[in-house]
Design an enzyme around this catalytic site. Structure first.
Site, PDB file in Angstrom:
ATOM      1  CG  HIS A  93      -0.097   0.803   2.648  1.00  0.00           C
ATOM      2  ND1 HIS A  93      -0.519   0.991   3.291  1.00  0.00           N
ATOM      3  CD2 HIS A  93       0.893  -0.194   3.126  1.00  0.00           C
ATOM      4  CE1 HIS A  93      -0.092   0.695   4.769  1.00  0.00           C
ATOM      5  NE2 HIS A  93       0.772   0.191   4.209  1.00  0.00           N
ATOM      6  CB  CYS A 150       3.733   5.181   4.967  1.00  0.00           C
ATOM      7  SG  CYS A 150       4.275   3.725   6.297  1.00  0.00           S
ATOM      8  CG  HIS A 178       2.603  -3.556   6.087  1.00  0.00           C
ATOM      9  ND1 HIS A 178       3.959  -3.029   7.511  1.00  0.00           N
ATOM     10  CD2 HIS A 178       2.489  -2.325   5.600  1.00  0.00           C
ATOM     11  CE1 HIS A 178       3.974  -1.460   6.971  1.00  0.00           C
ATOM     12  NE2 HIS A 178       3.396  -1.397   6.051  1.00  0.00           N
ATOM     13  CG  HIS A 236       5.177   0.707   2.478  1.00  0.00           C
ATOM     14  ND1 HIS A 236       4.222   2.027   2.026  1.00  0.00           N
ATOM     15  CD2 HIS A 236       4.685  -0.062   3.519  1.00  0.00           C
ATOM     16  CE1 HIS A 236       3.070   1.785   3.443  1.00  0.00           C
ATOM     17  NE2 HIS A 236       3.510   1.404   3.975  1.00  0.00           N
ATOM     18  CG  ASP A 245      -2.068 -13.108   0.386  1.00  0.00           C
ATOM     19  OD1 ASP A 245      -1.485 -12.653   1.566  1.00  0.00           O
ATOM     20  OD2 ASP A 245      -2.049 -14.623  -0.364  1.00  0.00           O
ATOM     21  CG  HIS A 246       0.901 -12.668  -2.240  1.00  0.00           C
ATOM     22  ND1 HIS A 246       0.652 -13.433  -1.571  1.00  0.00           N
ATOM     23  CD2 HIS A 246       2.445 -12.827  -2.837  1.00  0.00           C
ATOM     24  CE1 HIS A 246       1.767 -13.775  -0.433  1.00  0.00           C
ATOM     25  NE2 HIS A 246       2.230 -13.134  -1.907  1.00  0.00           N
ATOM     26  CD  GLU A 263       0.549  -0.737   8.634  1.00  0.00           C
ATOM     27  OE1 GLU A 263       0.318  -0.587   8.236  1.00  0.00           O
ATOM     28  OE2 GLU A 263       1.046  -0.320   9.619  1.00  0.00           O
TER      29      GLU A 263
END
Length: 138
Positions: free
Chosen positions: A15, A34, A42, A40, A80-81, A125
């Protein structure tokens, strides 16, 4: 007798925290690294809590297999991903902060949880930064 059952899950997602109506300088000042234009990621850890009365016939508050399947289909497969800013419609006009991600997860799961049960989402996070949302204010 009211009890809480919980299910843990995880997903990996990228994100960027950015407001297009702000200058690059203001975004950098508020969001720091961020705000990386290349995004980037998490490794998010998710805990979903369901609180309610124990069903005397089954002994369950909620069947954890059903909760597991809901988290997989509604959250893991959706997030996810993925790049949350680009791939998840809920973040088209919403900054994907941990706070808002937790709210979106709660909103996606709530319709599938019986109304007499409370739903709480805890989203990590990082191992030290996490948020909790119980649906208050919605």
């Amino acid at each position: 007798m009211r009890l809480t059952v919980s299910r843990k899950a995880h997903f990996n997602a990228a994100h960027r925290l950015h407001r297009p109506d702000w200058s690059d300088e203001q975004n950098q000042t508020v969001f720091g690294k961020c705000n990386n234009p290349n995004f980037h990621g998490h490794n998010y850890e998710l805990i979903v809590h369901v609180t309610g009365e124990v069903d005397p016939e089954t002994g369950f508050v909620m069947d954890l297999k059903i909760l597991s399947d809901l988290i997989k289909s509604e959250i893991e497969e959706a997030f996810d991903h993925k790049n949350l800013n680009l791939d998840v419609i809920e973040f088209k006009n919403l900054i994907p902060t941990a706070e808002y991600i937790a709210v979106v997860i709660w909103q996606k799961l709530r319709p599938f949880i019986e109304k007499d049960k409370d739903l709480e989402v805890v989203l990590y996070e990082t191992s030290r930064n996490f948020v909790t949302f119980k649906g208050e204010g919605i």
